[in-house]
Design an enzyme around this catalytic site. Structure first.
Site, PDB file in Angstrom:
ATOM      1  N   LYS A   1      11.020  31.928   5.329  1.00  0.00           N
ATOM      2  CA  LYS A   1      12.008  31.268   4.461  1.00  0.00           C
ATOM      3  C   LYS A   1      12.255  29.829   4.909  1.00  0.00           C
ATOM      4  O   LYS A   1      12.462  29.578   6.100  1.00  0.00           O
ATOM      5  CB  LYS A   1      13.326  32.050   4.532  1.00  0.00           C
ATOM      6  CG  LYS A   1      14.378  31.644   3.519  1.00  0.00           C
ATOM      7  CD  LYS A   1      15.274  30.483   3.895  1.00  0.00           C
ATOM      8  CE  LYS A   1      16.174  30.708   5.070  1.00  0.00           C
ATOM      9  NZ  LYS A   1      17.401  31.379   4.713  1.00  0.00           N
TER      10      LYS A   1
ATOM     11  N   ARG B   1      22.378  36.024   0.134  1.00  0.00           N
ATOM     12  CA  ARG B   1      22.369  36.953   1.275  1.00  0.00           C
ATOM     13  C   ARG B   1      23.518  36.654   2.225  1.00  0.00           C
ATOM     14  O   ARG B   1      24.056  37.550   2.885  1.00  0.00           O
ATOM     15  CB  ARG B   1      21.004  37.007   1.963  1.00  0.00           C
ATOM     16  CG  ARG B   1      20.426  35.710   2.524  1.00  0.00           C
ATOM     17  CD  ARG B   1      20.974  35.404   3.887  1.00  0.00           C
ATOM     18  NE  ARG B   1      20.083  34.528   4.640  1.00  0.00           N
ATOM     19  CZ  ARG B   1      20.509  33.719   5.602  1.00  0.00           C
ATOM     20  NH1 ARG B   1      21.793  33.605   5.882  1.00  0.00           N
ATOM     21  NH2 ARG B   1      19.641  32.997   6.283  1.00  0.00           N
TER      22      ARG B   1
ATOM     23  N   GLN C   1      28.752  28.204  -1.799  1.00  0.00           N
ATOM     24  CA  GLN C   1      28.968  29.396  -0.972  1.00  0.00           C
ATOM     25  C   GLN C   1      30.403  29.895  -1.117  1.00  0.00           C
ATOM     26  O   GLN C   1      30.639  31.116  -1.126  1.00  0.00           O
ATOM     27  CB  GLN C   1      28.646  29.076   0.495  1.00  0.00           C
ATOM     28  CG  GLN C   1      28.745  30.263   1.447  1.00  0.00           C
ATOM     29  CD  GLN C   1      27.858  31.431   1.072  1.00  0.00           C
ATOM     30  OE1 GLN C   1      28.236  32.584   1.254  1.00  0.00           O
ATOM     31  NE2 GLN C   1      26.689  31.162   0.529  1.00  0.00           N
TER      32      GLN C   1
ATOM     33  N   GLY D   1      30.060  29.115   8.161  1.00  0.00           N
ATOM     34  CA  GLY D   1      29.657  27.704   8.145  1.00  0.00           C
ATOM     35  C   GLY D   1      28.887  27.240   9.372  1.00  0.00           C
ATOM     36  O   GLY D   1      28.034  26.358   9.277  1.00  0.00           O
ATOM     37  N   ALA D   2      29.194  27.827  10.525  1.00  0.00           N
ATOM     38  CA  ALA D   2      28.634  27.311  11.787  1.00  0.00           C
ATOM     39  C   ALA D   2      27.217  27.834  12.000  1.00  0.00           C
ATOM     40  O   ALA D   2      26.951  28.641  12.881  1.00  0.00           O
ATOM     41  CB  ALA D   2      29.527  27.682  12.957  1.00  0.00           C
ATOM     42  N   ASP D   3      26.293  27.331  11.158  1.00  0.00           N
ATOM     43  CA  ASP D   3      24.918  27.827  11.191  1.00  0.00           C
ATOM     44  C   ASP D   3      23.980  26.914  11.973  1.00  0.00           C
ATOM     45  O   ASP D   3      22.759  27.055  11.895  1.00  0.00           O
ATOM     46  CB  ASP D   3      24.410  28.032   9.762  1.00  0.00           C
ATOM     47  CG  ASP D   3      24.442  26.723   8.969  1.00  0.00           C
ATOM     48  OD1 ASP D   3      24.974  25.720   9.499  1.00  0.00           O
ATOM     49  OD2 ASP D   3      23.935  26.718   7.838  1.00  0.00           O
TER      50      ASP D   3
ATOM     51  N   LYS E   1      28.452  22.655  14.685  1.00  0.00           N
ATOM     52  CA  LYS E   1      29.350  23.039  13.601  1.00  0.00           C
ATOM     53  C   LYS E   1      30.418  24.007  14.105  1.00  0.00           C
ATOM     54  O   LYS E   1      30.159  24.820  14.999  1.00  0.00           O
ATOM     55  CB  LYS E   1      28.557  23.656  12.446  1.00  0.00           C
ATOM     56  CG  LYS E   1      27.637  22.651  11.743  1.00  0.00           C
ATOM     57  CD  LYS E   1      26.977  23.262  10.521  1.00  0.00           C
ATOM     58  CE  LYS E   1      26.041  22.274   9.828  1.00  0.00           C
ATOM     59  NZ  LYS E   1      25.317  22.915   8.710  1.00  0.00           N
TER      60      LYS E   1
END
Lengths: 315, 315
Positions: A67, A111, A139, A222-224, A228
């Site tokens: 992906k 997902r 999101q 959010g903290a991906d 962050k």
């Protein structure tokens, strides 16, 4: 190789089926039955963009998935969406590319929202007074849509930085059947809601511990990436249950990473969502507890949502 | 997103242009001007297959590339080629996917062969008596094709395990204008040739130090994953110049890794191809020296060969 457009994918997608596939995926991941190579991350500083490549293979599955997702935050000024992406599904028996899902990032958003739905079903208090949403983007919309399946509550308090985003979100949420309260003060969300979803790319805490009521469940998505952060580390430390999608990944860059780094929590407090789903760990035990789901997004979700999309497309 | 087939890519590809793009790529890589996230590697043990995902971005370039390549070694019995793959080219300005190159692994083979051509141009002795090739597969063919551009020698000695592979290779090489000698004894290759290319997925040394003549240049491209090995570590240690495409990668799993692990060579002996191309390191100094190029394949080659293919396709 079959090629599918976003419109085809969206039209045929079955969220309820995807929930069960994602749950199977989280369980397999936590049992160590998934090959998840390191995430590939690019930073395009001049263009204010990033890209990550996440790949996974569930042992014994006939396929595996690669992906790509991109975020270019100056795109809206160019008339383009910030996020884009695609998924490739290959045969795990012959290596042949089988399908290209040109979902433009929609499946990644879905997902993530479905993981939030699963976390809320397992961890939200029995009586949800109001749903709190931090952020007004795609999101933030997808999370609210999916939460309708796991709670009857139709009150939402949404926080955003800009009036225009809040107004658009209010229109969206009313069309879904919600009573909407908008605010530019995130303390107000914590004061009103006991099921809160944080969906922003913030780099500073938006939600402070002293604002949050006992009994609240918080999902943070959010903290991906490193740097962050949406939650006060004291709030993470205050949580009675800390659920993560991946101990390895959240220890590196989730909300949990900040609390671990500052010594406020210990790694053995972290419970993987897959372990909770498999019944190998306890979730919420009473309505006074604060629960947290820190979801950084793992590649097994992409694999599962892709195979679910392909099944719906008749492939 | 534009989609191109292998036939389109092969028909328009310009190897001479690709050589200069690859050289620029190797130089940029060795100067630290390329983002190269960790390789993603899968092993499909039940199906005797593997997949790797290699991605790179040259700082300042308008695009970046994600490459998938698969090797499923039982495929021929199913009537399928062992190797497959594709490349995706995305905008580094907006994140949008721009092109899908469905090259089925051809571009990976080509960039590997072109790296061999570059290494031979820089390192082969002035008088090539005969070219030695270990292996009879697609890469063995592509290397010989490309070497015609850098040497006038038209003598080839080819080693393989099977008569059928050797016979097919001999036919191929004669059509290219070579006089061909075939053997199942790899010592015979080392005895006859002073420009040798090793192209096999061997897991045991095929070429021993005592067989190799002074003045020989050896390019080894087979050891592209842990456990693979074509050269005797004593031969690696005997080389007067050890050139690698990537110090980081070859130290992990190239021919060089075996010699480093056994303490026969030191890391400071390794010279990156990019440093050699940039004139920051010395190559061959006289015709008595043994030189080695250990090429494990770096993602910057994929990025460069993809943009070269797209330029030829008018994109």
């Amino acid at each position: 190789m079959k090629v599918f457009s976003k419109a085809q994918i969206v039209a045929s997608f079955n969220p309820a089926l995807a929930v069960s596939r994602l749950e199977e995926g989280f369980i397999a991941y936590s049992e160590g039955a998934v090959q998840v190579p390191p995430v590939q991350a690019f930073a395009f500083t001049g263009a204010n963009g990033d890209c990550c490549v996440k790949s996974a293979y569930i042992e014994g599955s006939p396929t595996f998935t690669v992906k790509l997702s991109t975020g270019f935050y100056d795109n809206p000024a160019k008339g383009l969406p910030s996020n884009d992406g695609l998924m490739l599904v290959l045969s795990a028996l012959t290596g042949q590319p089988l399908a290209l899902l040109q979902d433009q990032g929609w499946l990644t958003g879905m997902r993530t929202a479905l993981a939030g739905r699963i976390a809320a079903r397992l961890l939200a208090p029995d009586q949800v007074k109001a749903i709190g949403i931090l952020g007004t983007g795609m999101q933030a919309q997808m999370q609210l849509e999916q939460l309708r399946a796991v709670t009857d509550c139709r009150q939402v308090v949404v926080w955003g930085r800009h009036e225009s985003g809040l107004a658009a979100y209010a229109t969206f949420a009313r069309e879904l059947g919600f009573e909407v309260r908008s605010t530019q003060d995130s303390a107000e969300v914590a004061g009103a809601a006991n099921l809160i979803v944080c969906t922003t790319p913030s780099r500073q805490p938006l939600l402070h511990s002293e604002w949050v009521q006992p009994g609240t469940h918080i999902t943070a998505v959010g903290a991906d990436a490193p740097g962050k952060q949406e939650l006060d580390p004291a709030l993470v430390a205050r949580a009675d249950r800390i659920i993560v999608d991946s101990v390895a990944q959240c220890s590196q860059y989730g909300e949990v990473a900040h609390a671990l780094d500052s010594g406020r929590i210990k790694a053995n407090q972290l419970i993987e969502l897959g372990a909770l789903l498999a019944g190998r760990a306890k979730g919420r035990e009473h309505d006074g507890q604060i629960t947290l789901a820190d979801l950084t997004g793992v590649a097994v979700q992409d694999t599962q949502v892709a195979s679910c999309a392909l099944a719906a497309l008749g492939t």
